[in-house]
Design an enzyme around this catalytic site. Sequence first.
Site, PDB file in Angstrom:
ATOM      1  N   ASN A 101      37.733 -34.960  -2.904  1.00 51.11           N
ATOM      2  CA  ASN A 101      38.411 -35.901  -2.001  1.00 51.11           C
ATOM      3  C   ASN A 101      37.878 -37.325  -2.161  1.00 51.11           C
ATOM      4  O   ASN A 101      38.656 -38.284  -2.205  1.00 51.11           O
ATOM      5  CB  ASN A 101      38.231 -35.464  -0.548  1.00 51.11           C
ATOM      6  CG  ASN A 101      39.189 -34.358  -0.162  1.00 51.11           C
ATOM      7  OD1 ASN A 101      40.194 -34.141  -0.824  1.00 51.11           O
ATOM      8  ND2 ASN A 101      38.878 -33.640   0.903  1.00 51.11           N
TER       9      ASN A 101
ATOM     10  N   ASP B  17      -5.598  -7.695   5.473  1.00 47.82           N
ATOM     11  CA  ASP B  17      -4.382  -8.039   4.736  1.00 47.82           C
ATOM     12  C   ASP B  17      -3.875  -9.457   5.005  1.00 47.82           C
ATOM     13  O   ASP B  17      -2.957  -9.919   4.335  1.00 47.82           O
ATOM     14  CB  ASP B  17      -3.254  -7.045   5.065  1.00 47.82           C
ATOM     15  CG  ASP B  17      -3.480  -5.687   4.426  1.00 47.82           C
ATOM     16  OD1 ASP B  17      -4.090  -5.645   3.339  1.00 47.82           O
ATOM     17  OD2 ASP B  17      -3.056  -4.669   5.000  1.00 47.82           O
TER      18      ASP B  17
ATOM     19  N   ASN C 252      36.865 -34.593   7.521  1.00 46.59           N
ATOM     20  CA  ASN C 252      35.539 -33.977   7.408  1.00 46.59           C
ATOM     21  C   ASN C 252      35.281 -33.009   8.560  1.00 46.59           C
ATOM     22  O   ASN C 252      34.770 -31.897   8.370  1.00 46.59           O
ATOM     23  CB  ASN C 252      34.483 -35.077   7.388  1.00 46.59           C
ATOM     24  CG  ASN C 252      33.173 -34.611   6.773  1.00 46.59           C
ATOM     25  OD1 ASN C 252      33.181 -33.870   5.806  1.00 46.59           O
ATOM     26  ND2 ASN C 252      32.072 -35.053   7.335  1.00 46.59           N
TER      27      ASN C 252
ATOM     28  N   ASP D 165       0.874  -1.170   0.000  1.00 44.01           N
ATOM     29  CA  ASP D 165       0.000   0.000   0.000  1.00 44.01           C
ATOM     30  C   ASP D 165       0.910   1.219   0.000  1.00 44.01           C
ATOM     31  O   ASP D 165       2.065   1.142   0.401  1.00 44.01           O
ATOM     32  CB  ASP D 165      -0.884  -0.022   1.252  1.00 44.01           C
ATOM     33  CG  ASP D 165      -1.968   1.044   1.216  1.00 44.01           C
ATOM     34  OD1 ASP D 165      -2.068   1.749   0.194  1.00 44.01           O
ATOM     35  OD2 ASP D 165      -2.694   1.189   2.214  1.00 44.01           O
TER      36      ASP D 165
END
Length: 847
Positions: A662, A598, A687, A333
């Site tokens: 890897n 709304d 890791n 708006d």
Amino acid sequence: MQQPSPSPSIENFWGLGKEDVLKSLSCTDKGLSNAAAGNRLKQYGFNTFKAGSKSSSVILFLSQFKSPITLLLIAAALLSMGLGDFTDAVIILIIILISSILGFWQERGAANAVNELLKMVQIRCHLVRDGKGTELPVENAVPGDVVILSAGDVIPGDSLLLDSKELFVDEAAFTGETYPVEKNVGVVSADATLAKRSNSLFMGSHVISGKATALIIKTGRQTEFGKISDQLRAKAPETDFEKGIRHFGYMLMEITLVLVIIIFAINILLHKPALDSFLFSLALAVGLTPQLLPAIITVNLSAGARAMAKQQVIVKRLSSIENFGSMNILCSDKTGTITEGKVTLKDALDIEANHSDKTLRFAWLNASMQQGFHNPIDEAICLNHKGNANGFSVQCEIPYDFIRKRLTIQVRNEKENLAITKGALNSIVDVCDKAETASGQVIPMDDKRAAINDQYHKLSAAGFRVLGIAYKNGNNEKDFTRDDEKEMTFLGFITLFDPPKKDALQTIASLRNLGVQLKLITGDNALAADSLAKQIGIEDAVILSGKQIHEMSDGALMNQASRTDIFAEVEPNQKERIIMFLKKSGNVVGFMGDGINDAPALHTADVGISVDTAVDVAKEAADIVLLNQDLNVLSAGIVAGRKTFANTMKYIFMATSANFGNMFSMAGASLFLPFLPLLPKQILLINLLTDFPEMTIATDRVDEISVSKPHRWDIRFIQRFMIVFGLLSSVYDYLTFGVLLFFMKSGEKVFQTGWFVESVISATLIVLIVRTRLPFFKSLPGKYLSIATSLIILFVLILPFTPLASLFGFVSLPLSFYGWMLLIVAAYIISAEIAKRWFYKRLQNQA
């Protein structure tokens, strides 16, 4: 905490008298004391559908182990322990536990930070405690509380009306009824259907107009809303980013499954130990899977939420940040965003456009005496009239609704009884058959209808919002009804204006530079909207009216919506339709709203945006709440959202390319080596160590190019990136193999140690390259990423010389290896820079 079942005596509370209900709940209509409310909170639990924090923490921790591969690895480690390989199995389990604790710690911290932010915009209700009104979070409401309600308020629990005044409630979620339902104090049949319980209010509905005091009977899962919450509280639509993550997960799962099966089969064919081969295959799978991805995403999103909070933008739903950054259309708006948001009364006019005190006085009576939601228009009218009510009191009210677009108040004093109607001009003209001239003469409406419409168009074209005022004589014996809104007398016009903000042009340009197109959706007429458009620099604006939208087919609206700048004279239900078709056209759509009407559009939009001063129902429906109703604040929030998206994608690029490289290298090496290239525990350690620097990615700097326009999830782009940079990584892994095998004649332990050191250092350093499209020296990493990278490299270099080395199967390396490694890593970094430049250039050429 699970709530107990309510007492059977108040199960059908709508069929009982007030005194019986109060007695059953051991309370009075004056409300509870804070002490009593505290005890009831312990008994009934918080007024919410969420699980308790302790339960959530346990579930969050256990969710770190939900990967089937991780569970298989744990099972295999336990099997290995049973077969006597105790040390290796314990090391594997410890690494998995550390990784899971890291993920849990990151996600838990992120969730706590977000919960603190949400407290800033939580829905509150007005309760009577210790005999006086106080505002508390809805979650704190308990059975026996007395709640005071007004327009826009969300009903905090199933309640019995104690007092009401012109109360209308939206119960569409329960009854499907489009129109607001009138509620009154009284008793109805105990077997009345929900739609017939006119003396009751239900959690999940909200007040449209009027005022009320109610006694809360049930809260949380015991409410009607709670009983059907699974259907009513439908899961929020999956965001574009969430969908991308899901597809990305499927892709990794397919690659992982194929790798595990092939590598395990080959190792068995080569007569390597079955259990070691299985553990090796699973460790490879874990290595390929970015285990910390859920934690990294959550941490990035919470960091983004905190960054946006500094820009006065509070995120209620974390996943909406990604959509916020991807948004390319913002519907809003004009009030308070493009304009100042301070509606000012210009004048009150008669039908000949002269100032009229009578028109102003009637408008003031209507605005000041209505019991519904006092909007800025009513406030502007009241501010500009200093008169008194002359003994007038309200006899009845027909609240404003978005179908009639008018509000009628019946007022009376000793001499007069008047029904005064105020609303959209066309809606007022439609109920009038007479008009009053400046001299007070009442004439047929048809004599002035054309002149009134002509005057309306002139005032609108000048940029004013124009309302109509009409009246009709009533009587003390009969309340005015909707059916009586006819054969009224048109009195005059109310003209209002809301000037554009001084920086409106700059704001719109800023959004445009960010790749966001602003579309205005307003209830104002097309002439007033066009006038505003010219004031803010939108020449030849494409305007679509609500009437045109109503007459359009779905296909026509979808085609036209993207090309429209302003949607004028829009009805509330049309907002939802506009947004739906903008989304279907392939746009990521944000909607900014703060009104009672709304909520549906806020739910439909990819990003629902409201403001802290909005009515509860709008604030509750929104994904994002602004503490300041300003598009400049929104621009800053969009940039913060895009930074979050960029940093999340960095982790995905880094993890997938390095891990894929890897794993590809290890899979290949296992084919020609007489031993495993790395032990399972060594793979898991790689890791874990490479994830450490990547955990700081949420604090990393983001290049301007990453925030200059909306970015969408692109699974094919990630696949190409993973293959190009993964294979490049493998090239240098095989060079390392060659150095270790042919130049240094390494045995099993030296080979595994050498490759471990090179693998971690190259994977850690390459993060600094692939994190940006720019050359490394033009986009330096953030402080925490630099520190984490340095610490991991230092740890890996000294690890072979520490007591931990033997636990992991490492040995000290000859000095010559470090010289070779320096050359290989340097060549890898230079090659990655060249490959990056080629990759993005090729991508741009394809685009």
